[in-house]
Design a protein around this motif. Sequence first.
Motif, PDB file in Angstrom:
ATOM      1  N   LYS A 145       0.800  -1.228   0.000  1.00 24.89           N
ATOM      2  CA  LYS A 145       0.000   0.000   0.000  1.00 24.89           C
ATOM      3  C   LYS A 145       0.835   1.281   0.000  1.00 24.89           C
ATOM      4  O   LYS A 145       0.443   2.273  -0.587  1.00 24.89           O
ATOM      5  CB  LYS A 145      -0.943  -0.009   1.192  1.00 24.89           C
ATOM      6  CG  LYS A 145      -2.005  -1.079   1.091  1.00 24.89           C
ATOM      7  CD  LYS A 145      -2.895  -1.049   2.310  1.00 24.89           C
ATOM      8  CE  LYS A 145      -4.020  -2.050   2.236  1.00 24.89           C
ATOM      9  NZ  LYS A 145      -3.670  -3.422   2.130  1.00 24.89           N
ATOM     10  N   ASP A 146       1.977   1.299   0.648  1.00 25.09           N
ATOM     11  CA  ASP A 146       2.766   2.514   0.797  1.00 25.09           C
ATOM     12  C   ASP A 146       4.007   2.558  -0.087  1.00 25.09           C
ATOM     13  O   ASP A 146       4.950   3.289   0.197  1.00 25.09           O
ATOM     14  CB  ASP A 146       3.181   2.690   2.268  1.00 25.09           C
ATOM     15  CG  ASP A 146       1.980   2.881   3.176  1.00 25.09           C
ATOM     16  OD1 ASP A 146       1.006   3.511   2.739  1.00 25.09           O
ATOM     17  OD2 ASP A 146       2.019   2.405   4.321  1.00 25.09           O
ATOM     18  N   CYS A 147       4.017   1.817  -1.155  1.00 25.67           N
ATOM     19  CA  CYS A 147       5.197   1.753  -2.025  1.00 25.67           C
ATOM     20  C   CYS A 147       5.316   3.020  -2.870  1.00 25.67           C
ATOM     21  O   CYS A 147       4.382   3.417  -3.575  1.00 25.67           O
ATOM     22  CB  CYS A 147       5.105   0.536  -2.932  1.00 25.67           C
ATOM     23  SG  CYS A 147       6.505   0.404  -4.067  1.00 25.67           S
ATOM     24  N   MET A 148       6.475   3.652  -2.823  1.00 24.02           N
ATOM     25  CA  MET A 148       6.689   4.877  -3.586  1.00 24.02           C
ATOM     26  C   MET A 148       6.836   4.628  -5.081  1.00 24.02           C
ATOM     27  O   MET A 148       6.790   5.547  -5.884  1.00 24.02           O
ATOM     28  CB  MET A 148       7.908   5.635  -3.058  1.00 24.02           C
ATOM     29  CG  MET A 148       9.230   4.961  -3.325  1.00 24.02           C
ATOM     30  SD  MET A 148      10.632   5.785  -2.565  1.00 24.02           S
ATOM     31  CE  MET A 148      10.838   7.174  -3.637  1.00 24.02           C
ATOM     32  N   TRP A 149       6.994   3.386  -5.478  1.00 24.34           N
ATOM     33  CA  TRP A 149       7.209   3.028  -6.882  1.00 24.34           C
ATOM     34  C   TRP A 149       5.929   2.546  -7.567  1.00 24.34           C
ATOM     35  O   TRP A 149       5.938   2.246  -8.750  1.00 24.34           O
ATOM     36  CB  TRP A 149       8.259   1.925  -6.987  1.00 24.34           C
ATOM     37  CG  TRP A 149       9.491   2.201  -6.205  1.00 24.34           C
ATOM     38  CD1 TRP A 149       9.873   1.593  -5.039  1.00 24.34           C
ATOM     39  CD2 TRP A 149      10.516   3.155  -6.493  1.00 24.34           C
ATOM     40  NE1 TRP A 149      11.062   2.112  -4.606  1.00 24.34           N
ATOM     41  CE2 TRP A 149      11.480   3.073  -5.481  1.00 24.34           C
ATOM     42  CE3 TRP A 149      10.702   4.070  -7.526  1.00 24.34           C
ATOM     43  CZ2 TRP A 149      12.619   3.865  -5.466  1.00 24.34           C
ATOM     44  CZ3 TRP A 149      11.836   4.860  -7.505  1.00 24.34           C
ATOM     45  CH2 TRP A 149      12.770   4.757  -6.498  1.00 24.34           C
ATOM     46  N   LYS A 150       4.849   2.465  -6.836  1.00 27.55           N
ATOM     47  CA  LYS A 150       3.617   1.848  -7.331  1.00 27.55           C
ATOM     48  C   LYS A 150       3.127   2.474  -8.650  1.00 27.55           C
ATOM     49  O   LYS A 150       2.702   1.765  -9.559  1.00 27.55           O
ATOM     50  CB  LYS A 150       2.527   1.925  -6.266  1.00 27.55           C
ATOM     51  CG  LYS A 150       1.421   0.937  -6.463  1.00 27.55           C
ATOM     52  CD  LYS A 150       0.551   0.876  -5.214  1.00 27.55           C
ATOM     53  CE  LYS A 150      -0.273  -0.382  -5.252  1.00 27.55           C
ATOM     54  NZ  LYS A 150      -0.956  -0.634  -4.021  1.00 27.55           N
ATOM     55  N   GLU A 151       3.187   3.785  -8.760  1.00 20.90           N
ATOM     56  CA  GLU A 151       2.699   4.459  -9.972  1.00 20.90           C
ATOM     57  C   GLU A 151       3.474   4.013 -11.222  1.00 20.90           C
ATOM     58  O   GLU A 151       2.896   3.846 -12.280  1.00 20.90           O
ATOM     59  CB  GLU A 151       2.814   5.967  -9.797  1.00 20.90           C
ATOM     60  CG  GLU A 151       2.202   6.749 -10.936  1.00 20.90           C
ATOM     61  CD  GLU A 151       2.254   8.238 -10.686  1.00 20.90           C
ATOM     62  OE1 GLU A 151       2.707   8.955 -11.590  1.00 20.90           O
ATOM     63  OE2 GLU A 151       1.849   8.686  -9.602  1.00 20.90           O
ATOM     64  N   ASP A 152       4.768   3.821 -11.080  1.00 20.67           N
ATOM     65  CA  ASP A 152       5.591   3.361 -12.218  1.00 20.67           C
ATOM     66  C   ASP A 152       5.490   1.859 -12.431  1.00 20.67           C
ATOM     67  O   ASP A 152       5.695   1.391 -13.542  1.00 20.67           O
ATOM     68  CB  ASP A 152       7.063   3.718 -11.986  1.00 20.67           C
ATOM     69  CG  ASP A 152       7.349   5.194 -12.125  1.00 20.67           C
ATOM     70  OD1 ASP A 152       6.776   5.807 -13.031  1.00 20.67           O
ATOM     71  OD2 ASP A 152       8.140   5.720 -11.340  1.00 20.67           O
ATOM     72  N   CYS A 153       5.194   1.134 -11.396  1.00 21.32           N
ATOM     73  CA  CYS A 153       5.204  -0.329 -11.453  1.00 21.32           C
ATOM     74  C   CYS A 153       3.965  -0.897 -12.121  1.00 21.32           C
ATOM     75  O   CYS A 153       4.068  -1.781 -12.968  1.00 21.32           O
ATOM     76  CB  CYS A 153       5.326  -0.874 -10.026  1.00 21.32           C
ATOM     77  SG  CYS A 153       5.428  -2.664  -9.942  1.00 21.32           S
ATOM     78  N   LEU A 154       2.809  -0.400 -11.722  1.00 18.29           N
ATOM     79  CA  LEU A 154       1.559  -0.963 -12.220  1.00 18.29           C
ATOM     80  C   LEU A 154       1.034  -0.182 -13.417  1.00 18.29           C
ATOM     81  O   LEU A 154       1.142   1.040 -13.465  1.00 18.29           O
ATOM     82  CB  LEU A 154       0.500  -0.944 -11.123  1.00 18.29           C
ATOM     83  CG  LEU A 154       0.818  -1.791  -9.892  1.00 18.29           C
ATOM     84  CD1 LEU A 154      -0.272  -1.610  -8.840  1.00 18.29           C
ATOM     85  CD2 LEU A 154       0.964  -3.247 -10.247  1.00 18.29           C
TER      86      LEU A 154
END
Length: 62
Positions: A50-59
């Motif tokens: 939930k708190d991953c700073m990379w989520k926007e680039d990852c998914l």
Amino acid sequence: MKIQKVRSIAKTKEVNSSRMSKGEIIRAVQEAEGNFPCFGTARDGFCDQKDCMWKEDCLPPG
């Protein structure tokens, strides 16, 4: 996130990012932080971090 920002973050974590792809750098930073190096490995667009700073680039956008 642009590659320059990713490299800057890597430098603060003492990760040598030369000759590494963006994904490789992010996974190395995740490991340096003591996290699971999961960037780019989510299946079916599901991520439980939930708190991953990379989520926007990852998914992919959805």
